[in-house]
Write an enzyme that holds these catalytic residues in place. Sequence first.
Site, PDB file in Angstrom:
ATOM      1  N   CYS A 141       0.834  -1.216   0.000  1.00 50.73           N
ATOM      2  CA  CYS A 141       0.000   0.000   0.000  1.00 50.73           C
ATOM      3  C   CYS A 141       0.864   1.260   0.000  1.00 50.73           C
ATOM      4  O   CYS A 141       1.440   1.616   1.028  1.00 50.73           O
ATOM      5  CB  CYS A 141      -0.912  -0.023   1.230  1.00 50.73           C
ATOM      6  SG  CYS A 141      -1.833   1.496   1.476  1.00 50.73           S
ATOM      7  N   CYS A 177      -0.380   4.081   2.320  1.00 45.94           N
ATOM      8  CA  CYS A 177      -0.114   3.847   3.742  1.00 45.94           C
ATOM      9  C   CYS A 177       1.365   4.070   4.058  1.00 45.94           C
ATOM     10  O   CYS A 177       1.708   4.646   5.089  1.00 45.94           O
ATOM     11  CB  CYS A 177      -0.481   2.421   4.139  1.00 45.94           C
ATOM     12  SG  CYS A 177      -1.993   1.805   3.418  1.00 45.94           S
ATOM     13  N   ASP A 178       2.253   3.598   3.196  1.00 43.20           N
ATOM     14  CA  ASP A 178       3.679   3.519   3.562  1.00 43.20           C
ATOM     15  C   ASP A 178       4.609   4.396   2.735  1.00 43.20           C
ATOM     16  O   ASP A 178       5.806   4.465   3.034  1.00 43.20           O
ATOM     17  CB  ASP A 178       4.152   2.048   3.426  1.00 43.20           C
ATOM     18  CG  ASP A 178       3.357   1.119   4.339  1.00 43.20           C
ATOM     19  OD1 ASP A 178       2.925   1.579   5.406  1.00 43.20           O
ATOM     20  OD2 ASP A 178       3.161  -0.046   3.976  1.00 43.20           O
TER      21      ASP A 178
END
Length: 308
Positions: A137, A140-141
């Site tokens: 993701c 997200c990261d």
Amino acid sequence: MSKSLKKYDVVIIGGGPAGLSAGIYTSRARLSSLLIEKGAVGGQIINAEKVENFPGFADGISGIDLTTAMHRQATNFGLETLSDEVTGIEVKGKEKVVKTPQGHFITKAIIIAGGSERQKLGVPGEKEYTGKGVSYCATCDGAFFRDKSVAVVGGGNSAVTEALELTRFASKIFLIHRRHELRATKILQEKLLADARIEVLWDTVVEEILGDTFVNQIGVKNVKTDKKALLDVAGVFVSVGSQPATGYLKGLLDLDAAGAVIAGDKLETGVPGIFAAGDIRSGSIRQVIAAAGDGAIAAVNAGKYIAE
Ligand SMILES: Cc1cc2nc3c(=O)[nH]c(=O)nc-3n(C[C@H](O)[C@H](O)[C@H](O)COP(=O)(O)OP(=O)(O)OC[C@H]3O[C@@H](n4cnc5c(N)ncnc54)[C@H](O)[C@@H]3O)c2cc1C
């Protein structure tokens, strides 16, 4: 009061666009409704920096903003949300029991909107370095890779979207694709190929992921020439497809060869009162608008089933 014996009219499994749309409809119809989500409410689309094809947003909208608004809309009508994973369903006549580690929920109807799960690469180092450089993701990261080199693996819409998202942070992005052509839509391909920070490695596969505490290299191979190389990267974003999240439904519902839930016109499965909506449904076009539409159809028909 323990949640374990609580009764609802409808339990919705999955908090992506399909489940959230279903929640808006069931709650607004004054059906007591519980949505169970095992991860982040919003589903897969929270990985998209900009959704350009959901009607009503002429300048696009981020996946997070879109689904946060959907969730607020459903909650305003009374939808309850539980953070947990559904591990099983038991059908006892007209009554259904939805099982999670936190308890069991008795319900008249179920809307299954669990979407799909990311496929793994299955190479050495992937498991070991998940969370230590290997990610599924970019939204997200991605911020962990500011000014670093990263690799994205895949060639579809998701992989290209992930690579474009990473241009916000990374200094260099290798897009590694095993074929010589991308599957992503033309508009995404144009954006990708126009960005000087992204280098596409065609006909290439990842063979291993290497590092010490964190990822620092990947081993790649050109499948046409068999030439191998090591790339210095701090992160690997895997985006090689997805499969329906139906493991816990085997034996209860009819699934197609890919594992997606087979449902009829009303989106009802072979078990009366259990409906399927969104990417998890066999034949879905796997888009937000379709998932939201499915959620509405399933919810209206769940309401009719309960009324009967
Ligand atoms: C990077 C990326 C970009 C995309 N861009 C676009 C775009 O621009 N436009 C577009 O239309 N579509 C886009 N898509 C596709 C879109 O995200 C999906 O079609 C849509 O999210 C499907 O919604 P859904 O609700 O069916 O499933 P999902 O979004 O997959 O949501 C399902 C939810 O169910 C939860 N869940 C699963 N099993 C369980 C369980 N047993 N218990 C509890 N919870 C469970 C999951 O955690 C997940 O949150 C994109 C997808 C990705 C990955």
